[in-house]
Design a protein around this motif. Structure first.
Motif, PDB file in Angstrom:
ATOM      1  N   GLY A   1       0.833  -1.207   0.000  1.00  0.00           N
ATOM      2  CA  GLY A   1       0.000   0.000   0.000  1.00  0.00           C
ATOM      3  C   GLY A   1       0.863   1.250   0.000  1.00  0.00           C
ATOM      4  O   GLY A   1       1.890   1.305   0.662  1.00  0.00           O
ATOM      5  N   ILE A   2       0.453   2.233  -0.770  1.00  0.00           N
ATOM      6  CA  ILE A   2       1.114   3.544  -0.704  1.00  0.00           C
ATOM      7  C   ILE A   2       0.060   4.511  -0.187  1.00  0.00           C
ATOM      8  O   ILE A   2      -0.945   4.762  -0.854  1.00  0.00           O
ATOM      9  CB  ILE A   2       1.658   3.981  -2.079  1.00  0.00           C
ATOM     10  CG1 ILE A   2       2.663   2.937  -2.590  1.00  0.00           C
ATOM     11  CG2 ILE A   2       2.329   5.350  -1.971  1.00  0.00           C
ATOM     12  CD1 ILE A   2       3.244   3.252  -3.952  1.00  0.00           C
ATOM     13  N   LEU A   3       0.307   4.977   1.011  1.00  0.00           N
ATOM     14  CA  LEU A   3      -0.658   5.838   1.684  1.00  0.00           C
ATOM     15  C   LEU A   3      -0.164   7.266   1.710  1.00  0.00           C
ATOM     16  O   LEU A   3       1.038   7.518   1.771  1.00  0.00           O
ATOM     17  CB  LEU A   3      -0.804   5.388   3.139  1.00  0.00           C
ATOM     18  CG  LEU A   3      -1.919   4.437   3.512  1.00  0.00           C
ATOM     19  CD1 LEU A   3      -1.817   4.118   4.992  1.00  0.00           C
ATOM     20  CD2 LEU A   3      -3.279   5.039   3.198  1.00  0.00           C
ATOM     21  N   GLY A   4      -1.092   8.176   1.686  1.00  0.00           N
ATOM     22  CA  GLY A   4      -0.693   9.573   1.817  1.00  0.00           C
ATOM     23  C   GLY A   4      -1.882  10.457   1.541  1.00  0.00           C
ATOM     24  O   GLY A   4      -2.784  10.073   0.786  1.00  0.00           O
ATOM     25  N   PRO A   5      -1.886  11.653   2.139  1.00  0.00           N
ATOM     26  CA  PRO A   5      -2.998  12.567   1.856  1.00  0.00           C
ATOM     27  C   PRO A   5      -2.935  13.051   0.408  1.00  0.00           C
ATOM     28  O   PRO A   5      -1.941  12.807  -0.289  1.00  0.00           O
ATOM     29  CB  PRO A   5      -2.769  13.720   2.843  1.00  0.00           C
ATOM     30  CG  PRO A   5      -1.340  13.641   3.231  1.00  0.00           C
ATOM     31  CD  PRO A   5      -0.900  12.226   3.051  1.00  0.00           C
ATOM     32  N   ASN A   6      -3.951  13.741  -0.033  1.00  0.00           N
ATOM     33  CA  ASN A   6      -3.933  14.287  -1.388  1.00  0.00           C
ATOM     34  C   ASN A   6      -2.698  15.168  -1.581  1.00  0.00           C
ATOM     35  O   ASN A   6      -2.346  15.954  -0.708  1.00  0.00           O
ATOM     36  CB  ASN A   6      -5.196  15.127  -1.652  1.00  0.00           C
ATOM     37  CG  ASN A   6      -6.433  14.257  -1.693  1.00  0.00           C
ATOM     38  OD1 ASN A   6      -6.334  13.071  -1.978  1.00  0.00           O
ATOM     39  ND2 ASN A   6      -7.572  14.840  -1.384  1.00  0.00           N
ATOM     40  N   GLY A   7      -2.040  15.008  -2.716  1.00  0.00           N
ATOM     41  CA  GLY A   7      -0.869  15.839  -3.003  1.00  0.00           C
ATOM     42  C   GLY A   7       0.398  15.349  -2.346  1.00  0.00           C
ATOM     43  O   GLY A   7       1.409  16.054  -2.319  1.00  0.00           O
ATOM     44  N   SER A   8       0.379  14.135  -1.807  1.00  0.00           N
ATOM     45  CA  SER A   8       1.582  13.644  -1.111  1.00  0.00           C
ATOM     46  C   SER A   8       2.596  13.012  -2.070  1.00  0.00           C
ATOM     47  O   SER A   8       3.719  12.713  -1.679  1.00  0.00           O
ATOM     48  CB  SER A   8       1.185  12.625  -0.042  1.00  0.00           C
ATOM     49  OG  SER A   8       0.495  11.550  -0.637  1.00  0.00           O
ATOM     50  N   GLY A   9       2.181  12.782  -3.319  1.00  0.00           N
ATOM     51  CA  GLY A   9       3.125  12.246  -4.305  1.00  0.00           C
ATOM     52  C   GLY A   9       2.893  10.790  -4.687  1.00  0.00           C
ATOM     53  O   GLY A   9       3.717  10.191  -5.377  1.00  0.00           O
ATOM     54  N   LYS A  10       1.766  10.237  -4.240  1.00  0.00           N
ATOM     55  CA  LYS A  10       1.489   8.819  -4.538  1.00  0.00           C
ATOM     56  C   LYS A  10       1.371   8.576  -6.043  1.00  0.00           C
ATOM     57  O   LYS A  10       2.069   7.739  -6.603  1.00  0.00           O
ATOM     58  CB  LYS A  10       0.157   8.370  -3.893  1.00  0.00           C
ATOM     59  CG  LYS A  10       0.034   8.582  -2.421  1.00  0.00           C
ATOM     60  CD  LYS A  10      -1.276   8.027  -1.885  1.00  0.00           C
ATOM     61  CE  LYS A  10      -2.530   8.695  -2.400  1.00  0.00           C
ATOM     62  NZ  LYS A  10      -2.781  10.039  -1.912  1.00  0.00           N
TER      63      LYS A  10
END
Lengths: 274, 295
Positions: free
Chosen positions: B34-43
């Motif tokens: 899983g690649i997690l991150g808020p919007n705009g985090s670079g996923k």
């Protein structure tokens, strides 16, 4: 190559707009040549029928069809621009095509459209030429027939320029508008150069592949001997017709420009994000 | 362990905006990563770079221990951001294009449409589908060619709860088949339920990376209650047992150092003369961890 051709076939032939535009292109061309064939000059001694007779028809029909090459280029720009708008170029790369494959696919499409228009003009030339030429031999039929191959190169030239515009601007409307605007812009730019350089500009080179037929000479039914002893009117000598580069040089230059357009489109597509 | 994807010091910027900053991680065969991150985090940018549709500014990546090639692409099924298909083509024609690119047999098309529950609509134009159906169509395209690796960027976007569950089932069934799955999402529950490993991105930087279990169990919060909470808080703060002590409502929340458990805390309090009326072990959810990391 076969795979790319089958991909382009699905993309283009299932696109209703493409089919409609190609039918319009076909009908418009035949409409124009039919309508012109019905025109009668009221000037004694002049007839358009000369344009429809072998070997003049090899010059006249490609020239008429050359105007519709701009139409075909707009169709091509639409197809390439759609790939950017729908982000399908991106998806094609994700699925396994290389960026060079994307360009190759569009070159196959350009070649296929050029073959279609070449065959359309060829068939039209043969039909109208046979109908309108009263007395002909094989020599007369095939004299100047090479001009249709030059027309084929021109079709490829316009469409590769269209491909470059579509790759640069990535937007249908913008690419089409700027492609059309480029015609007068290049014309204006040419004015800033000495007359001997003007013929070397890309659009000038490509459009000169099918030069305007010497209408007045061809349409003249009279045999006229002028002071220099020529048996027909020589409007070039009279200064009415422009002087262009020899066809061989124009063809070589056009091939060079086509190569340049393809190379630049390939570099841009490889360097920029999809 | 066979490496499927290696990312080394990857960076991508758009002008002054650093979308991805020096990110490195590996995905092994069989991982559900899983690649997690808020919007705009670079996923999405990270995935777009490793799939070759965005050029990186620096760093490199390898698929299957080799530089990314056309052949490698065909071993991967990907869904990036929005579904990208020809709106004027039918679902069948769109998947025919995908199948031809991947050199996959046409029978895969029916299979994929069946899995995505779109078989009845195979002659519908893609442009006429609802958002949820478009997303399912993307999942169908991903499955064409039976790829070894699935790269899915927000695959449940725009789906109703039923569609959400269907896509999750597809992912889980593919994972059971031993496929490697890379899943970018901001839906923590989705990642927690499906993934074996997780990387957490914040403002383009990798802030955590590891097995989901390890990330969750690395810190344990114990909720306790006793008399004289202020004194107890002060004692615990000075103790070598604790990493952090804070008030949570009327209780004390204690984060213990690694290797220690609630029993150790209870014994320590008893030694110091405090009888605990409440002791509750609260295992951190991925959400707690995620929120703490991206705060």
């Amino acid at each position: 190559m076969k795979k790319l051709l089958s991909l382009e076939k699905i993309k283009a032939l299932s696109y209703p707009t493409f089919k409609t535009l190609m039918i319009i292109h076909f009908l418009l061309f035949f409409l124009v040549v039919l309508v012109v064939s019905r025109i009668h000059f009221s000037i004694p001694g002049f007839s358009v029928k000369g344009l429809y007779q072998f070997p003049n028809i090899w010059e006249f029909f490609p020239w008429v069809a050359s105007w519709f090459n701009i139409f075909l280029t707009i169709v091509l720009i639409t197809l390439v621009g759609n790939e950017f708008s729908f982000k399908t170029f991106r998806q094609n790369v994700i699925d396994g095509l290389s960026r060079n494959d994307l360009i190759k696919g569009k070159l196959i499409l350009i070649f296929t459209i050029a073959v279609y228009t070449f065959l359309m003009v060829l068939i039209a030339v043969l039909i109208f030429g046979i109908i309108f030429t009263k007395e002909f031999s094989m020599n007369i039929i095939f004299e100047n027939s090479y001009l249709i191959l030059v027309y084929f190169v021109q079709a490829i030239g316009y469409m590769t320029l269209g491909l470059l515009f579509a790759v640069i601007f990535r937007n249908n409307a913008l690419s089409i508008i700027l492609f059309l605007v480029y015609f007068p812009v290049e014309g204006i730019i040419r004015l800033f150069f000495k007359s001997e350089y003007r013929a070397y500009f890309p659009l000038k080179i490509i459009s000169n592949l099918t030069p305007k037929p010497e209408f007045l000479t061809i349409a003249s039914e009279q045999s006229y001997t002028n002071a220099s002893g020529n048996s027909s009117l020589d409007f070039s000598e009279m200064g009415i017709l422009p002087e262009d580069l020899p066809l061989g040089i124009t063809l070589a230059m056009a091939a060079g420009y086509i190569g340049f357009f393809i190379a630049l489109a390939t570099v841009l597509l490889n360097r920029r994000s999809l | 362990m066979e490496k499927v994807l290696q990312i080394n010091n990857l960076s991508k910027n758009y002008g002054n905006l650093q979308a991805v900053n020096n990110v490195s991680f590996n995905v092994n065969k069989g991982d559900v990563y899983g690649i997690l991150g808020p919007n705009g985090s670079g996923k999405t940018t990270t995935l777009a770079v490793v799939l070759g549709i965005i050029n990186a500014n620096s760093g490199d990546y390898q698929w299957f221990d080799e530089p990314f090639s056309k052949l490698a692409r065909r071993r991967i099924g990907s869904l990036i951001e929005t579904p990208n298909f020809y709106p004027y083509l039918t679902l069948w024609e769109n998947l025919q294009i995908v199948a031809k690119i991947k050199d996959a047999p046409e029978k895969d098309i029916n299979y994929a449409l069946g899995v995505a529950d779109l078989l009845k609509r195979k002659h519908t134009n893609f442009g006429h589908l609802s958002l949820g159906m478009k997303q399912r169509m993307s999942m169908a395209a991903v499955l064409i060619g039976d790829p070894e690796v699935l790269v899915l960027d927000e695959p449940t976007n725009g789906l109703d709860p039923e569609g959400f569950a269907e896509v999750r089932n597809i992912i889980q069934s593919q994972a059971k088949k031993g496929k490697t799955i890379i899943l970018a999402s901001h839906v923590l529950d989705e990642v927690e339920k499906v993934c074996s490993h997780v990387a957490i991105l914040k403002s383009g930087e990798l802030v955590a990376n590891g097995r989901v279990g390890e990330l969750l169990s690395s810190e344990e919060t114990v909720i306790i209650h006793s008399e004289k909470m202020d004194v107890l808080k002060s004692i615990l703060n000075d103790s070598v047992l604790t990493k952090e002590v804070y008030l949570e409502g009327e209780d004390l929340a204690v984060i213990l150092n690694e290797g220690l458990g609630a029993g150790d805390l209870n014994a320590f309090c008893f030694e110091k003369g405090f009888s605990l009326s409440k002791i509750l072990v609260k295992k951190q959810s991925l959400e707690d961890q995620f929120l703490q990391l991206v705060k």
